[in-house]
Design a protein around this motif. Structure first.
Motif, mmCIF file in Angstrom:
data_model
loop_
_atom_site.group_PDB
_atom_site.id
_atom_site.type_symbol
_atom_site.label_atom_id
_atom_site.label_comp_id
_atom_site.label_asym_id
_atom_site.label_seq_id
_atom_site.Cartn_x
_atom_site.Cartn_y
_atom_site.Cartn_z
ATOM 1 N N TYR A 77 -2.475 2.680 8.262
ATOM 2 C CA TYR A 77 -1.920 4.031 8.312
ATOM 3 C C TYR A 77 -0.934 4.140 7.163
ATOM 4 O O TYR A 77 -0.013 3.328 7.043
ATOM 5 C CB TYR A 77 -1.233 4.251 9.664
ATOM 6 C CG TYR A 77 -0.872 5.674 9.928
ATOM 7 C CD1 TYR A 77 -1.831 6.573 10.393
ATOM 8 C CD2 TYR A 77 0.421 6.130 9.725
ATOM 9 C CE1 TYR A 77 -1.500 7.899 10.635
ATOM 10 C CE2 TYR A 77 0.754 7.448 9.966
ATOM 11 C CZ TYR A 77 -0.208 8.323 10.414
ATOM 12 O OH TYR A 77 0.118 9.639 10.646
ATOM 13 N N TRP A 78 -1.133 5.098 6.271
ATOM 14 C CA TRP A 78 -0.282 5.226 5.090
ATOM 15 C C TRP A 78 1.186 5.195 5.457
ATOM 16 O O TRP A 78 1.631 5.862 6.388
ATOM 17 C CB TRP A 78 -0.573 6.518 4.337
ATOM 18 C CG TRP A 78 -1.948 6.577 3.725
ATOM 19 C CD1 TRP A 78 -2.826 5.547 3.552
ATOM 20 C CD2 TRP A 78 -2.587 7.738 3.208
ATOM 21 N NE1 TRP A 78 -3.974 5.991 2.958
ATOM 22 C CE2 TRP A 78 -3.852 7.338 2.733
ATOM 23 C CE3 TRP A 78 -2.219 9.064 3.098
ATOM 24 C CZ2 TRP A 78 -4.749 8.222 2.143
ATOM 25 C CZ3 TRP A 78 -3.110 9.948 2.519
ATOM 26 C CH2 TRP A 78 -4.357 9.533 2.041
ATOM 27 N N GLY A 79 1.943 4.420 4.703
ATOM 28 C CA GLY A 79 3.378 4.302 4.919
ATOM 29 C C GLY A 79 3.746 3.160 5.848
ATOM 30 O O GLY A 79 4.920 2.810 5.949
ATOM 31 N N SER A 80 2.772 2.553 6.511
ATOM 32 C CA SER A 80 3.067 1.416 7.396
ATOM 33 C C SER A 80 3.020 0.119 6.583
ATOM 34 O O SER A 80 2.724 0.116 5.390
ATOM 35 C CB SER A 80 2.074 1.378 8.561
ATOM 36 O OG SER A 80 0.773 1.110 8.103
ATOM 37 N N ASP A 81 3.290 -0.988 7.234
ATOM 38 C CA ASP A 81 3.324 -2.305 6.606
ATOM 39 C C ASP A 81 1.995 -2.583 5.900
ATOM 40 O O ASP A 81 0.932 -2.479 6.508
ATOM 41 C CB ASP A 81 3.594 -3.357 7.676
ATOM 42 C CG ASP A 81 3.671 -4.764 7.136
ATOM 43 O OD1 ASP A 81 3.838 -4.948 5.917
ATOM 44 O OD2 ASP A 81 3.564 -5.699 7.947
ATOM 45 N N VAL A 82 2.058 -2.933 4.621
ATOM 46 C CA VAL A 82 0.843 -3.183 3.844
ATOM 47 C C VAL A 82 0.450 -4.658 3.829
ATOM 48 O O VAL A 82 -0.599 -5.011 3.280
ATOM 49 C CB VAL A 82 0.976 -2.674 2.391
ATOM 50 C CG1 VAL A 82 1.133 -1.174 2.359
ATOM 51 C CG2 VAL A 82 2.109 -3.378 1.669
ATOM 52 N N SER A 83 1.248 -5.521 4.437
ATOM 53 C CA SER A 83 0.976 -6.956 4.340
ATOM 54 C C SER A 83 -0.382 -7.338 4.926
ATOM 55 O O SER A 83 -1.022 -8.277 4.450
ATOM 56 C CB SER A 83 2.092 -7.769 4.995
ATOM 57 O OG SER A 83 2.174 -7.482 6.375
ATOM 58 N N GLU A 84 -0.849 -6.601 5.945
ATOM 59 C CA GLU A 84 -2.140 -6.922 6.556
ATOM 60 C C GLU A 84 -3.313 -6.666 5.609
ATOM 61 O O GLU A 84 -4.423 -7.122 5.845
ATOM 62 C CB GLU A 84 -2.346 -6.156 7.868
ATOM 63 C CG GLU A 84 -2.678 -4.686 7.713
ATOM 64 C CD GLU A 84 -1.510 -3.727 7.554
ATOM 65 O OE1 GLU A 84 -1.748 -2.508 7.535
ATOM 66 O OE2 GLU A 84 -0.359 -4.194 7.443
ATOM 67 N N LEU A 85 -3.076 -5.952 4.518
ATOM 68 C CA LEU A 85 -4.144 -5.665 3.564
ATOM 69 C C LEU A 85 -4.342 -6.797 2.557
ATOM 70 O O LEU A 85 -5.353 -6.841 1.868
ATOM 71 C CB LEU A 85 -3.874 -4.344 2.839
ATOM 72 C CG LEU A 85 -3.844 -3.113 3.741
ATOM 73 C CD1 LEU A 85 -3.492 -1.867 2.930
ATOM 74 C CD2 LEU A 85 -5.160 -2.923 4.465
ATOM 75 N N VAL B 213 2.208 7.287 -1.196
ATOM 76 C CA VAL B 213 2.904 6.661 -2.330
ATOM 77 C C VAL B 213 3.604 5.381 -1.886
ATOM 78 O O VAL B 213 3.593 4.376 -2.601
ATOM 79 C CB VAL B 213 3.886 7.662 -2.996
ATOM 80 C CG1 VAL B 213 4.790 6.965 -4.004
ATOM 81 C CG2 VAL B 213 3.112 8.793 -3.665
ATOM 82 N N GLU B 214 4.185 5.366 -0.701
ATOM 83 C CA GLU B 214 4.835 4.145 -0.191
ATOM 84 C C GLU B 214 3.827 3.013 -0.046
ATOM 85 O O GLU B 214 4.107 1.869 -0.419
ATOM 86 C CB GLU B 214 5.537 4.415 1.141
ATOM 87 C CG GLU B 214 6.804 5.230 1.002
ATOM 88 C CD GLU B 214 7.791 4.609 0.022
ATOM 89 O OE1 GLU B 214 8.124 3.410 0.158
ATOM 90 O OE2 GLU B 214 8.228 5.324 -0.905
ATOM 91 N N SER B 215 2.661 3.309 0.488
ATOM 92 C CA SER B 215 1.624 2.271 0.591
ATOM 93 C C SER B 215 1.216 1.791 -0.791
ATOM 94 O O SER B 215 1.075 0.582 -1.023
ATOM 95 C CB SER B 215 0.397 2.805 1.347
ATOM 96 O OG SER B 215 0.668 2.936 2.714
#
Length: 137
Positions: A68-76, A99-101
């Motif tokens: 979900y945009w803006g959430s923690d990107v580490s799982e990607l 943009v945050e993601s």
């Protein structure tokens, strides 16, 4: 563009069920592509699409991930060499989280390839936010 994608890592944000940009990058020689969107139903469709396109994507590791945009990107599993986003300028309030993601998935040499129809007011919102953190061309 194909030669620049060869051996690279890519993430597609907001893939939808089709994930055309991400699957195209995989078929052009990227080494790893993460297709992301949010919601169990979409992720299941993405996984089916990855399986159906395995012959075209070859040796590329293609994964579907819930983001979900803006959430923690580490799982990607970034950062990535390329960030791909298509048809995203629809909701003004989603531009900041997008943009945050993107910021969380970049390294110094990351390139973002984006496409969208130019008939939406969200383009202005996105561009203003993106120019605060990225070189926009």
């Amino acid at each position: 563009l194909g030669s620049e994608l060869k051996g690279s890592t890519c993430v597609e944000l907001g893939s939808g069920s089709q994930a055309l940009p991400g699957l195209a990058a995989a078929s052009l020689g990227a080494s790893r592509v993460v297709l992301s969107d949010s919601g169990d139903d979409i992720i299941k469709l993405l996984q089916q699409n990855v399986k159906k396109n395995k012959k075209a994507t070859g040796k590329c590791v293609v994964e579907a991930a819930d983001h979900y945009w803006g959430s923690d990107v580490s799982e990607l599993g970034g950062p990535f060499d390329w960030i791909l986003v298509a048809e995203f300028c629809y909701i003004n309030d989603a531009m900041g989280p997008l943009v945050e993601s993107m910021k969380g998935l970049c390294h110094e040499g990351t390139r973002c390839l984006m496409s969208y129809g130019r008939n939406n007011r969200s383009e202005e919102v996105f561009m203003a936010l993106a120019k605060q953190s990225f070189e926009v061309r």
